[in-house]
Design a protein around this motif. Sequence first.
Motif, PDB file in Angstrom:
ATOM      1  N   ALA A  22     -38.249  11.229   1.948  1.00 13.45           N
ATOM      2  CA  ALA A  22     -37.402  11.567   3.099  1.00 13.45           C
ATOM      3  C   ALA A  22     -38.099  11.210   4.406  1.00 13.45           C
ATOM      4  N   CYS A  23     -39.404  11.539   4.513  1.00  9.21           N
ATOM      5  CA  CYS A  23     -40.154  11.232   5.735  1.00  9.21           C
ATOM      6  C   CYS A  23     -40.175   9.725   5.977  1.00  9.21           C
ATOM      7  N   ASP A  32     -40.736   8.747  15.070  1.00  7.65           N
ATOM      8  CA  ASP A  32     -40.623  10.093  15.634  1.00  7.65           C
ATOM      9  C   ASP A  32     -41.958  10.818  15.571  1.00  7.65           C
ATOM     10  N   TYR A  33     -42.059  11.949  16.303  1.00  6.26           N
ATOM     11  CA  TYR A  33     -43.268  12.774  16.210  1.00  6.26           C
ATOM     12  C   TYR A  33     -42.974  13.981  15.334  1.00  6.26           C
ATOM     13  N   GLY A  34     -44.054  14.631  14.944  1.00  3.10           N
ATOM     14  CA  GLY A  34     -43.978  15.674  13.927  1.00  3.10           C
ATOM     15  C   GLY A  34     -42.894  16.709  14.094  1.00  3.10           C
ATOM     16  N   TYR A  35     -42.857  17.364  15.279  1.00  3.22           N
ATOM     17  CA  TYR A  35     -41.935  18.481  15.390  1.00  3.22           C
ATOM     18  C   TYR A  35     -40.479  18.038  15.312  1.00  3.22           C
ATOM     19  N   ASN A  36     -40.197  16.874  15.915  1.00  3.88           N
ATOM     20  CA  ASN A  36     -38.828  16.369  15.863  1.00  3.88           C
ATOM     21  C   ASN A  36     -38.426  16.012  14.434  1.00  3.88           C
ATOM     22  N   LEU A  37     -39.391  15.467  13.682  1.00  3.28           N
ATOM     23  CA  LEU A  37     -39.119  15.119  12.289  1.00  3.28           C
ATOM     24  C   LEU A  37     -38.783  16.373  11.491  1.00  3.28           C
ATOM     25  N   LEU A  38     -39.505  17.482  11.789  1.00  2.00           N
ATOM     26  CA  LEU A  38     -39.212  18.765  11.131  1.00  2.00           C
ATOM     27  C   LEU A  38     -37.746  19.136  11.337  1.00  2.00           C
ATOM     28  N   SER A  45     -30.936  19.637   5.570  1.00  2.00           N
ATOM     29  CA  SER A  45     -31.323  20.710   4.651  1.00  2.00           C
ATOM     30  C   SER A  45     -32.465  20.346   3.696  1.00  2.00           C
ATOM     31  N   LEU A  46     -33.447  19.602   4.233  1.00  2.00           N
ATOM     32  CA  LEU A  46     -34.702  19.398   3.496  1.00  2.00           C
ATOM     33  C   LEU A  46     -35.782  20.157   4.261  1.00  2.00           C
ATOM     34  N   THR A  47     -35.648  21.502   4.264  1.00  2.00           N
ATOM     35  CA  THR A  47     -36.564  22.306   5.068  1.00  2.00           C
ATOM     36  C   THR A  47     -37.986  22.211   4.506  1.00  2.00           C
ATOM     37  N   ILE A  48     -38.929  22.029   5.401  1.00  2.00           N
ATOM     38  CA  ILE A  48     -40.336  21.934   5.009  1.00  2.00           C
ATOM     39  C   ILE A  48     -41.173  22.643   6.059  1.00  2.00           C
ATOM     40  N   ASN A  51     -47.005  23.406   8.307  1.00  2.00           N
ATOM     41  CA  ASN A  51     -48.363  23.230   7.777  1.00  2.00           C
ATOM     42  C   ASN A  51     -48.400  22.342   6.525  1.00  2.00           C
ATOM     43  N   THR A  52     -47.230  21.945   6.020  1.00  2.00           N
ATOM     44  CA  THR A  52     -47.177  20.959   4.941  1.00  2.00           C
ATOM     45  C   THR A  52     -46.895  19.578   5.520  1.00  2.00           C
ATOM     46  N   LEU A  53     -45.980  19.541   6.514  1.00  2.00           N
ATOM     47  CA  LEU A  53     -45.542  18.239   7.031  1.00  2.00           C
ATOM     48  C   LEU A  53     -46.665  17.490   7.755  1.00  2.00           C
TER      49      LEU A  53
END
Lengths: 111, 323
Positions: A22-23, A32-38, A45-48, A51-53
């Motif tokens: 997915a990433c 994109d940067y980390g938080y936006n990707l989250l 609905s691929l919640t992660i 601290n894993t991402l």
Amino acid sequence: MLDPDLVAQHRQELRRGTTSLACLALLAHTPDYGYNLLSRLSAISLTIEANTLYPLLRRLDKQGLLTFEWDTTDSRPRKVYATSPDGISLIDLLRADWERLSSALQLMEKS
Amino acid sequence: MTLTDRYIAAAAAKLPEDQRAEVSAGLREAIGDAIDARLDEGLDNGFADAERSALNAMGDPEALAATYSERPLVLIGPDLFLKWKRLTVLLLWIVVPIIAVVIPLAGYLDGDSWGTIVGSTIGGCITVAVHLVFWVTLIFAVLERTGVGAADLSDKWTVDDLKETPDPRVPAGDTIGAAVTLVITAIFLIWQQVYPWAHTDTGEGLPLLNPALWSFILPALLVVMAVELVLVIARQVRGWWTPADAWATLAINVASVVLVAIPVAQHALLNRELFAHIGWPDAATTVTLDQIEWITLAAIVAINITDVVQGFRKARRATRSPG
């Protein structure tokens, strides 16, 4: 009744490999940067967990599947990740695997 | 120093030197963005609260550092665990029994008291076992961290590694061996009394074992041996060990050890008159008759323990196997 812990455990196992796919796919579409990707992951609905991402992104970068550039336009410098050509080839391979699994599941339902 | 600074410092301390700066910068971005998002959502009570919840969500900084540097969070992983377990068990079985024999023997020859010998044996066995487990574990923990896999240590498992399933039937050799040993021992006990090696000047026989033991100990021993012979033959006729067999073996072995231990404790197993007559041990020998008696008892105890352990193992195997 199914034990919720048991369900959670099996769900986690089923999802485990899909997070990196997915990433890679999302970052191939738009860097994109980390938080936006989250947020983008949770929107489909691929919640992660954060601290894993973040460690995952760094690992994919070390493996040469992602590249990053520091974005310093904001007050806080951010790593903006994009999928590398190798990453894009891997997406194709993993997607083909996923299709195979999916059609296998459909075959099982029919029989 | 803010909470975020402290959190990043705690994580960085657990990272290899060359990754610290880069991971710290990444963490600062991650935490900062998380705090901003929480402030935007307005869930928390001001910045301090948002920072706390964001850091709580990130979890233990050492665990996070381990995820970043892909360091294992286990001492010995599943790949090496079985190798570690088998080696530890094997070494314990080899080394601890040796220690359990050597320490009391050395203590006894030094003339230590019984309490000292028991204490130093238990203490010594525990010390050796703890050392052994510690060093084996340390070696495997190092192997785990240097990337040595089970495949590097030994060949891949194949069906040839399957253990031979022992035949649960009682082998005739066991029965014959046990019966012959019992009969020879019984003959020896009687023979040494009836045909003594030495005689007094008046022509009275001097047997090897104390003749006073015929009042109870030696006849009782012969009865116990006769019972054992019956059991051994019955087992051969039946064809396999049963749990009752194992318990009967235990009872018989305890009885024979007790019967030998009583005269040993009273310094009366060997015939003192015989040894006085032949003049051995003399001033030149360092062994005493007491020592010979105790060593005989120790040997009998060791043989009996092996016998009982074997009995229970065979009984368990026979009840487990389908045939």
